[in-house]
Scaffold this motif. Structure first.
Motif, PDB file in Angstrom:
ATOM      1  N   SER A  31     -79.288 -78.375  37.174  1.00 38.80           N
ATOM      2  CA  SER A  31     -79.184 -78.526  35.889  1.00 38.80           C
ATOM      3  C   SER A  31     -80.180 -77.613  35.185  1.00 38.80           C
ATOM      4  O   SER A  31     -81.386 -77.463  35.857  1.00 38.80           O
ATOM      5  N   VAL A  32     -79.807 -76.999  34.104  1.00 38.95           N
ATOM      6  CA  VAL A  32     -80.231 -76.006  33.429  1.00 38.95           C
ATOM      7  C   VAL A  32     -80.594 -76.513  31.983  1.00 38.95           C
ATOM      8  O   VAL A  32     -79.682 -77.140  31.382  1.00 38.95           O
ATOM      9  N   LYS A  33     -81.680 -75.971  31.135  1.00 40.48           N
ATOM     10  CA  LYS A  33     -81.769 -76.190  29.710  1.00 40.48           C
ATOM     11  C   LYS A  33     -81.050 -75.567  28.858  1.00 40.48           C
ATOM     12  O   LYS A  33     -80.898 -74.202  29.201  1.00 40.48           O
ATOM     13  N   ALA A  34     -80.428 -75.895  27.676  1.00 35.75           N
ATOM     14  CA  ALA A  34     -79.709 -75.348  26.891  1.00 35.75           C
ATOM     15  C   ALA A  34     -80.374 -74.141  26.303  1.00 35.75           C
ATOM     16  O   ALA A  34     -81.342 -74.168  26.173  1.00 35.75           O
ATOM     17  N   GLY A  35     -79.686 -72.923  25.745  1.00 30.63           N
ATOM     18  CA  GLY A  35     -80.173 -71.930  25.588  1.00 30.63           C
ATOM     19  C   GLY A  35     -79.788 -70.488  26.073  1.00 30.63           C
ATOM     20  O   GLY A  35     -78.760 -70.715  26.786  1.00 30.63           O
ATOM     21  N   MET A  36     -80.619 -69.420  26.067  1.00 32.20           N
ATOM     22  CA  MET A  36     -80.142 -68.362  26.879  1.00 32.20           C
ATOM     23  C   MET A  36     -80.322 -68.456  28.489  1.00 32.20           C
ATOM     24  O   MET A  36     -81.680 -68.740  28.649  1.00 32.20           O
ATOM     25  N   ILE A  37     -79.508 -68.709  29.151  1.00 31.65           N
ATOM     26  CA  ILE A  37     -79.521 -68.780  30.738  1.00 31.65           C
ATOM     27  C   ILE A  37     -79.278 -67.482  31.207  1.00 31.65           C
ATOM     28  O   ILE A  37     -78.428 -66.722  31.271  1.00 31.65           O
ATOM     29  N   GLN A  38     -80.288 -67.433  32.123  1.00 36.92           N
ATOM     30  CA  GLN A  38     -80.478 -65.934  32.814  1.00 36.92           C
ATOM     31  C   GLN A  38     -79.731 -65.907  34.275  1.00 36.92           C
ATOM     32  O   GLN A  38     -80.143 -67.058  35.042  1.00 36.92           O
ATOM     33  N   PHE A  39     -78.840 -65.559  34.469  1.00 34.92           N
ATOM     34  CA  PHE A  39     -78.053 -65.286  35.806  1.00 34.92           C
ATOM     35  C   PHE A  39     -78.455 -64.166  36.346  1.00 34.92           C
ATOM     36  O   PHE A  39     -78.628 -63.047  36.011  1.00 34.92           O
ATOM     37  N   ASP A  41     -66.103 -70.392  33.632  1.00 36.73           N
ATOM     38  CA  ASP A  41     -64.988 -71.412  33.180  1.00 36.73           C
ATOM     39  C   ASP A  41     -63.638 -70.519  33.257  1.00 36.73           C
ATOM     40  O   ASP A  41     -62.780 -70.869  32.182  1.00 36.73           O
ATOM     41  N   ARG A  42     -63.679 -69.475  33.984  1.00 38.90           N
ATOM     42  CA  ARG A  42     -62.214 -68.663  34.233  1.00 38.90           C
ATOM     43  C   ARG A  42     -61.889 -68.134  32.745  1.00 38.90           C
ATOM     44  O   ARG A  42     -60.914 -67.603  32.605  1.00 38.90           O
ATOM     45  N   GLY A  43     -63.002 -67.820  32.199  1.00 42.53           N
ATOM     46  CA  GLY A  43     -62.916 -67.101  30.955  1.00 42.53           C
ATOM     47  C   GLY A  43     -62.698 -65.548  31.068  1.00 42.53           C
ATOM     48  O   GLY A  43     -62.403 -65.127  32.290  1.00 42.53           O
ATOM     49  N   ASN A  44     -63.074 -64.913  30.109  1.00 45.20           N
ATOM     50  CA  ASN A  44     -62.969 -63.329  29.962  1.00 45.20           C
ATOM     51  C   ASN A  44     -64.301 -62.756  31.218  1.00 45.20           C
ATOM     52  O   ASN A  44     -65.574 -63.378  31.051  1.00 45.20           O
ATOM     53  N   TRP A  45     -64.198 -61.824  31.688  1.00 44.21           N
ATOM     54  CA  TRP A  45     -65.177 -61.054  32.608  1.00 44.21           C
ATOM     55  C   TRP A  45     -66.292 -60.368  31.327  1.00 44.21           C
ATOM     56  O   TRP A  45     -65.823 -59.781  30.633  1.00 44.21           O
ATOM     57  N   GLN A  46     -67.523 -60.492  31.885  1.00 44.36           N
ATOM     58  CA  GLN A  46     -68.755 -60.215  31.130  1.00 44.36           C
ATOM     59  C   GLN A  46     -69.491 -59.226  31.906  1.00 44.36           C
ATOM     60  O   GLN A  46     -70.026 -59.664  33.063  1.00 44.36           O
ATOM     61  N   GLU A  47     -69.775 -57.900  31.603  1.00 41.26           N
ATOM     62  CA  GLU A  47     -70.338 -56.945  32.461  1.00 41.26           C
ATOM     63  C   GLU A  47     -71.648 -57.379  32.587  1.00 41.26           C
ATOM     64  O   GLU A  47     -72.478 -57.516  31.514  1.00 41.26           O
ATOM     65  N   ALA A  48     -72.463 -57.353  33.643  1.00 39.27           N
ATOM     66  CA  ALA A  48     -73.924 -57.648  33.820  1.00 39.27           C
ATOM     67  C   ALA A  48     -74.519 -56.467  33.800  1.00 39.27           C
ATOM     68  O   ALA A  48     -74.320 -55.386  34.037  1.00 39.27           O
ATOM     69  N   VAL A  84     -73.457 -77.217  26.066  1.00 44.66           N
ATOM     70  CA  VAL A  84     -73.907 -78.300  26.899  1.00 44.66           C
ATOM     71  C   VAL A  84     -72.844 -78.873  27.414  1.00 44.66           C
ATOM     72  O   VAL A  84     -71.631 -79.044  27.254  1.00 44.66           O
ATOM     73  N   GLY A  85     -72.926 -79.315  29.007  1.00 40.58           N
ATOM     74  CA  GLY A  85     -71.907 -79.845  29.680  1.00 40.58           C
ATOM     75  C   GLY A  85     -71.847 -79.036  31.079  1.00 40.58           C
ATOM     76  O   GLY A  85     -72.586 -78.208  31.455  1.00 40.58           O
ATOM     77  N   GLY A  86     -70.908 -79.286  32.083  1.00 42.62           N
ATOM     78  CA  GLY A  86     -70.315 -78.599  33.243  1.00 42.62           C
ATOM     79  C   GLY A  86     -70.074 -77.518  33.026  1.00 42.62           C
ATOM     80  O   GLY A  86     -69.025 -77.573  32.149  1.00 42.62           O
ATOM     81  N   HIS A  87     -70.321 -76.219  33.813  1.00 48.68           N
ATOM     82  CA  HIS A  87     -69.696 -75.211  33.651  1.00 48.68           C
ATOM     83  C   HIS A  87     -69.539 -74.662  34.955  1.00 48.68           C
ATOM     84  O   HIS A  87     -70.229 -74.723  36.088  1.00 48.68           O
ATOM     85  N   HIS A 132     -67.846 -65.498  44.694  1.00 45.85           N
ATOM     86  CA  HIS A 132     -69.011 -66.570  44.752  1.00 45.85           C
ATOM     87  C   HIS A 132     -68.887 -67.346  43.433  1.00 45.85           C
ATOM     88  O   HIS A 132     -68.839 -67.038  42.272  1.00 45.85           O
ATOM     89  N   THR A 133     -68.763 -68.566  43.673  1.00 45.52           N
ATOM     90  CA  THR A 133     -68.599 -69.676  42.551  1.00 45.52           C
ATOM     91  C   THR A 133     -69.717 -70.912  42.681  1.00 45.52           C
ATOM     92  O   THR A 133     -69.919 -71.396  43.664  1.00 45.52           O
ATOM     93  N   ILE A 134     -70.417 -71.018  41.476  1.00 45.32           N
ATOM     94  CA  ILE A 134     -71.166 -72.010  41.377  1.00 45.32           C
ATOM     95  C   ILE A 134     -70.851 -73.076  40.141  1.00 45.32           C
ATOM     96  O   ILE A 134     -70.168 -72.444  39.338  1.00 45.32           O
ATOM     97  N   ARG A 135     -71.435 -74.090  40.279  1.00 41.97           N
ATOM     98  CA  ARG A 135     -71.188 -75.045  39.162  1.00 41.97           C
ATOM     99  C   ARG A 135     -72.664 -75.577  38.720  1.00 41.97           C
ATOM    100  O   ARG A 135     -73.559 -75.891  39.501  1.00 41.97           O
ATOM    101  N   ILE A 136     -72.905 -75.341  37.435  1.00 40.59           N
ATOM    102  CA  ILE A 136     -74.175 -75.843  36.865  1.00 40.59           C
ATOM    103  C   ILE A 136     -73.755 -76.855  35.857  1.00 40.59           C
ATOM    104  O   ILE A 136     -72.851 -77.045  34.937  1.00 40.59           O
ATOM    105  N   THR A 137     -75.023 -77.397  35.234  1.00 40.35           N
ATOM    106  CA  THR A 137     -74.773 -78.485  34.099  1.00 40.35           C
ATOM    107  C   THR A 137     -75.865 -78.105  33.211  1.00 40.35           C
ATOM    108  O   THR A 137     -77.035 -77.862  33.517  1.00 40.35           O
ATOM    109  N   VAL A 138     -75.615 -78.083  31.946  1.00 39.49           N
ATOM    110  CA  VAL A 138     -76.264 -77.395  30.740  1.00 39.49           C
ATOM    111  C   VAL A 138     -76.853 -78.666  29.873  1.00 39.49           C
ATOM    112  O   VAL A 138     -75.713 -79.252  29.517  1.00 39.49           O
ATOM    113  N   ASN A 139     -78.136 -79.164  29.858  1.00 40.91           N
ATOM    114  CA  ASN A 139     -78.302 -80.110  29.306  1.00 40.91           C
ATOM    115  C   ASN A 139     -78.987 -79.761  27.788  1.00 40.91           C
ATOM    116  O   ASN A 139     -79.661 -78.799  27.770  1.00 40.91           O
TER     117      ASN A 139
END
Length: 521
Positions: free
Chosen positions: A425-433, A452-459, A481-484, A514-521
């Motif tokens: 679980s991570v806090k809402a805001g700018m999340i660093q991957f 969520d299977r949207g558009n690819w964004q370059e890192a 906020v929610g699961g992603h 590689h796929t992960i699932r996180i929850t934004v609070n």
């Protein structure tokens, strides 16, 4: 006339059976401890237990090996030893019970177990000529004490009518307890001796590595990102993954080490350790990976290796026309089949003697191992190296090929999310991957992330040390906020993206995002 009731008789029988099982466990415990202790002096790298473990490792099918690695990771050897111990306990209890019920039956079972241990020792390539003594002594000790203990138990015969036999009871308990203490003491001494088996550790401490004639290129500025939780750009030796078939790292004394080049060559060559250290060494950062690494797994690491190019040694031997493979052999008999081209082209495959500025750790192949950029370890990264046989794929196979694995094993393009971890679980805001990506010997051109299977964004892709190492990447995203679901993919320097389709590690390496699932609070 006996006044013992049927119920009391059954209770007595169960009690006797438990004591008989204890006799078997203690007797075999002492035998195993004695055999391991003796092996520590006669054959430090091969004992009855490690030999049996080696036979099991060799015999298990590929799917079972993959299951063990997926369940236990680098603790797979501990899991195997625990399994062997549990099976031994069951057989020991059975031997005690059989010997008590029918004289000689338990001894036969102990003899068969000892024969299995002897046969296992004799199959090990690195077994010393005296290695067979340990299982023989272990079997003799086991059989002797199994008979003594069960005889003493027969004299006592626990039950309601034995209450007037305190001397027989005391004699049995004293013998059983004394034998158990002896087994524990022998086990402790064996453990200390094997840790001190450290004669090789002393050898390692005495090795002075030469300065490289060709130092590693400077790590580019910005190659190591500062994101908390990201795997280090260079993996520390204690954290480097270990996957091999050796329960105990072979003990190789550098002054006695010899590397032979044989097979389809103009001339056979032998190289000793002192001569190897006198060669012009090169230093290279190289990322190596196990073919058993699942998508997103940790069986991969990046280190600074010091060694002499394999191509220089092969040039001295002169491979004959038609040769296309080199079968490398470990001191413990393990083999890998490497394409000859990969050892003679410009990829700097080396006979490594150093890892991150120190001699190779014992568990990572001391004194010499192979490092070949771009190939999975099962076809290239032979530890405790002792022979290079120039041959053909049509004529020879490495250890894992007949077990259903591909014979070439090029490393596939992969990427991994290290931050945040799956399920967090991570806090809402700018999340660093952030994470790492690799395409050894090709290089990584870009890394992309999608939510969520949207558009690819370059890192942001940090500059790699070289095309033979992994690259770190980072991307900040604002998520609701929610699961992603978050996925990552890499594209290599040839423009080929890693495949999305999920495939298992067998027969030539896993694929998929590689796929992960996180929850934004």
């Amino acid at each position: 006339m006996s006044s013992t009731t049927p119920k009391a008789e059954k209770r007595s029988t169960r009690t006797a059976a438990r004591w008989a099982a204890a006799c078997g466990v203690v007797a075999i415990g002492l035998g195993v401890a004695a055999g391991e202790l003796l092996a520590g002096f006669l054959s430090p790298t091969v004992s009855p237990v490690t030999a049996l473990g080696g036979v099991v490792i060799d015999a298990v099918p590929g799917w079972a090996k993959e299951l063990a690695v997926s369940l236990f990771g680098t603790a797979d050897k501990i899991a195997l030893l625990v399994s062997i111990a549990l099976v031994t306990l069951v057989l020991a209890a059975l031997a005690g019970f059989l010997e008590y019920r029918r004289k000689g039956a338990g001894l036969v079972l102990a003899l068969l177990a000892g024969a299995a241990g002897l046969a296992a020792v004799l199959t090990r390539a690195q077994a010393a000529p005296t290695a067979a003594i340990a299982p023989v002594v272990a079997t003799m000790v086991t059989m002797l004490f199994l008979r003594l203990l069960t005889q003493r138990l027969e004299t006592w015969r626990p039950g309601p009518e034995a209450s007037d036999m305190p001397l027989a009871r005391r004699s049995f308990v004293q013998l059983l307890g004394g034998t158990a203490i002896a087994a524990v003491v022998a086990g402790i001494v064996t453990t200390v001796a094997r840790r001190a088996g450290t004669v090789v550790s002393d050898f390692r401490r005495g090795v002075a590595l030469p300065a490289p004639a060709t130092p590693a290129q400077k790590v580019p500025d910005g190659a190591a990102l500062t994101l908390a939780g990201l795997q280090p750009l260079v993996t520390p030796n204690p954290d480097f993954y270990r996957i091999d078939t050796a329960l105990i790292p072979p003990a190789v004394n550098p002054p006695e080490w010899i590397l032979k080049v044989t097979g389809l060559v103009e001339r056979e060559v032998q190289l000793d350790f002192a001569t190897l250290l006198s060669k012009p060494m090169i230093e290279r950062h190289v990322t190596i990976a196990c073919v058993s690494n699942e998508v997103g797994g940790g069986l991969i690491g990046n280190a600074l290796w010091l060694g002499w190019p394999v191509r220089e040694l092969l040039a001295m031997a002169g491979p004959k026309p038609g040769a296309d493979m080199v079968l490398s052999r470990s001191t413990d008999g393990w083999t890998a089949g490497t394409p000859l081209e990969a050892l003679t082209d410009n990829r700097d495959a080396i006979l490594a003697v150093g890892m991150n500025g120190e001699p190779l750790p014992l568990e990572h192949g001391f004194p010499v191992r192979m490092i070949v950029p771009g190939l999975y370890g099962y076809v290239s990264a032979t530890k405790w190296l002792t022979e290079l046989k120039v041959t053909r794929f049509a004529d020879d196979q490495g250890y894992w090929t007949p077990r259903g694995w591909s014979d070439h094993g090029p490393i596939k393009t992969q990427s991994r999310i290290d931050v945040p971890r799956d399920g967090r679980s991570v806090k809402a805001g700018m999340i660093q991957f952030g994470g790492v990506a690799w395409a050894q010997h090709r290089g990584v051109a870009k890394v992309e992330v999608r939510v969520d299977r949207g558009n690819w964004q370059e890192a942001k892709l940090a500059p790699g040390i070289s095309t033979d190492t992994w690259y770190q990447w980072q991307l900040g995203l604002e998520l609701g906020v929610g699961g992603h679901e978050v996925q990552v993919r890499a594209t290599d320097a040839t423009g080929t993206p890693q495949p999305e389709a999920r495939t298992p590690v067998a027969p030539d390496g896993a694929t998929g995002f590689h796929t992960i699932r996180i929850t934004v609070n």
